[in-house]
Design an enzyme around this catalytic site. Structure first.
Site, PDB file in Angstrom:
ATOM      1  CB  CYS A 130      -0.948  -0.084   1.213  1.00 33.64           C
ATOM      2  SG  CYS A 130      -0.154  -0.385   2.866  1.00 33.64           S
ATOM      3  CG  HIS A 260      -0.147   4.108   4.015  1.00 27.52           C
ATOM      4  ND1 HIS A 260      -0.784   4.039   5.165  1.00 27.52           N
ATOM      5  CD2 HIS A 260       0.274   3.062   3.610  1.00 27.52           C
ATOM      6  CE1 HIS A 260      -0.541   3.009   5.723  1.00 27.52           C
ATOM      7  NE2 HIS A 260      -0.077   2.082   4.676  1.00 27.52           N
TER       8      HIS A 260
HETATM    9  C1  2RA Z   1       1.849  -1.216   6.522  1.00 22.90           C
HETATM   10  N1  2RA Z   1       2.223  -1.336   4.208  1.00 22.90           N
HETATM   11  O1  2RA Z   1       1.308   0.181   6.348  1.00 22.90           O
HETATM   12  C2  2RA Z   1       2.037  -2.117   5.307  1.00 22.90           C
HETATM   13  C3  2RA Z   1       0.812  -2.932   5.206  1.00 22.90           C
HETATM   14  N2  2RA Z   1       0.847  -3.748   4.060  1.00 22.90           N
HETATM   15  O2  2RA Z   1       2.028  -1.460   7.885  1.00 22.90           O
END
Ligand code: 2RA
Length: 353
Positions: A130, A260
């Site tokens: 991600c 994110h």
């Molecule tokens: C996280 N990218 O954000 C990782 C999850 N796949 O921890």
């Protein structure tokens, strides 16, 4: 009529978002949708596009007649079961880390490298991590025009990237600290958490996350890098098709539940103006540009939760670095970062089965 789609991990956190995505699609190309999960969840009933479906247990027979099998399960489950699905004739679209860097498995972001889905010697296609995914729509679009050469990023990753336990931990910490005047003295956040029965030793994060930032995501790899930072480097190179792309990433967990963000510093073969970058972002249907510094308009993760597109803002020409743009991106890590991109790959496959 129509191909058969299976969703493995239908009852998990990403699986649940996947069902929401399928339910909200205007139309779907599937003749049948099959929900698959571990024995513990088999028998559960879930409504998908108006039909009540019964979750079936993950067995080899669950893949009989399946054309596309999406996997939203832990690495070790995918490693075992995606090849089983492929052997039964399905194309497995895997959202785990098990196959991403396998040279015989394409790693796909449809708006960047959809054609990579055509060559799949193992019958498996991987969905990126991600963190990498959150910036790929923006970087792919810029790379097509200007030729990406170097990439320096810092991530601001939401707790939900670490799964349900990580979400619960952040909520627990916020509750324990609510209304208290903490953060004024070194160690006092830890002390309050400890007194509330939430010692950091029990946390999925290696430090308090509430009222804090934690420069750590994933596991320790060579020379002090984390697995997450290496994923950003290796996956960006593979998706963009630039094996020698220079990449340096610092991955940081922030006290945000979902979405994110990344601060991106990207250097191109030739000069890119802010105006040109704006035009490219505006022309990309999967990007929303929010960039009006005079009005202090920019994306923040809280605004992007539940949204499909990647949001981009704070686009600037670097003052001291030629051919370089700095910008900020936000992407819902459970949607485009996971379920949505996996589903878009499955849709892409419909014409290519
Ligand atoms: C996280 N990218 O954000 C990782 C999850 N796949 O921890």
């Amino acid at each position: 009529s129509g191909p058969v789609l299976a969703l493995v991990g239908a009852t998990g956190a990403v699986g649940t978002v996947m069902i929401d995505i399928i339910n909200r699609r205007e139309s779907v190309p599937w003749g049948e949708i099959r929900l698959v999960a571990s024995a513990r969840s088999a028998g559960k009933k879930i409504t998908v596009r108006g039909d009540e479906l019964t979750v079936v247990e993950l067995t080899p027979e669950a893949f009989d007649g399946v054309d596309v099998a999406m996997f939203d399960v832990p690495d070790e489950v995918s490693a075992e079961w995606a090849p089983v699905a492929a052997a039964r004739g399905a194309v497995a679209v895997d959202n785990s880390g098990a196959f991403r860097m396998d040279p015989e498995v394409p790693l796909v972001v449809p708006e960047v490298n959809a054609d990579a889905t055509a060559t799949r010697p193992k019958g498996i296609i991987a969905n990126p991590n991600c963190t990498t995914l959150s910036m790929m729509a923006a970087l792919g679009a810029l790379h097509r025009e200007f030729g990406l050469r170097e990439l320096v990023v810092a991530s601001y990753q939401a707790a939900s990237g670490g799964g349900q336990a990580a979400i619960d931990r952040l909520y627990g910490e916020v509750q324990a600290l609510a209304g208290k005047q903490v953060g004024l003295r070194a160690g006092d956040v830890r002390e309050v958490l400890e007194a509330a029965g939430l010692p950091v030793s029990d946390s999925p994060f290696p430090a308090p996350l509430a009222l804090n930032v934690v420069p750590w995501a994933g596991s320790l790899k060579d020379d002090g890098w984390t697995s997450e930072e290496l994923k950003v480097r290796n996956e960006s190179r593979k998706i963009l098709g630039i094996p020698d792309l220079k990449v340096s990433a610092t991955c940081v967990r922030v006290p945000v539940v979902t979405t994110h963000s990344l601060a991106v510093h990207a250097t191109f073969e030739r000069e890119v103006t802010v105006g040109e970058a704006h035009e490219i972002f505006e022309a990309q249907p999967t990007i929303v540009l929010v960039d009006d510094p005079a009005e202090k308009r920019f994306p923040t993760p809280a605004d992007v939760v539940g949204e499909d597109p990647t949001y981009v803002g704070r686009v600037r020409q670097a003052l001291d670095f030629p051919n370089t743009l700095d910008f900020f991106v936000c992407g819902d890590n459970l949607r485009k970062g996971a379920a949505l991109n996996t589903y878009e790959i499955a849709e892409e496959l419909v014409g290519r089965l």
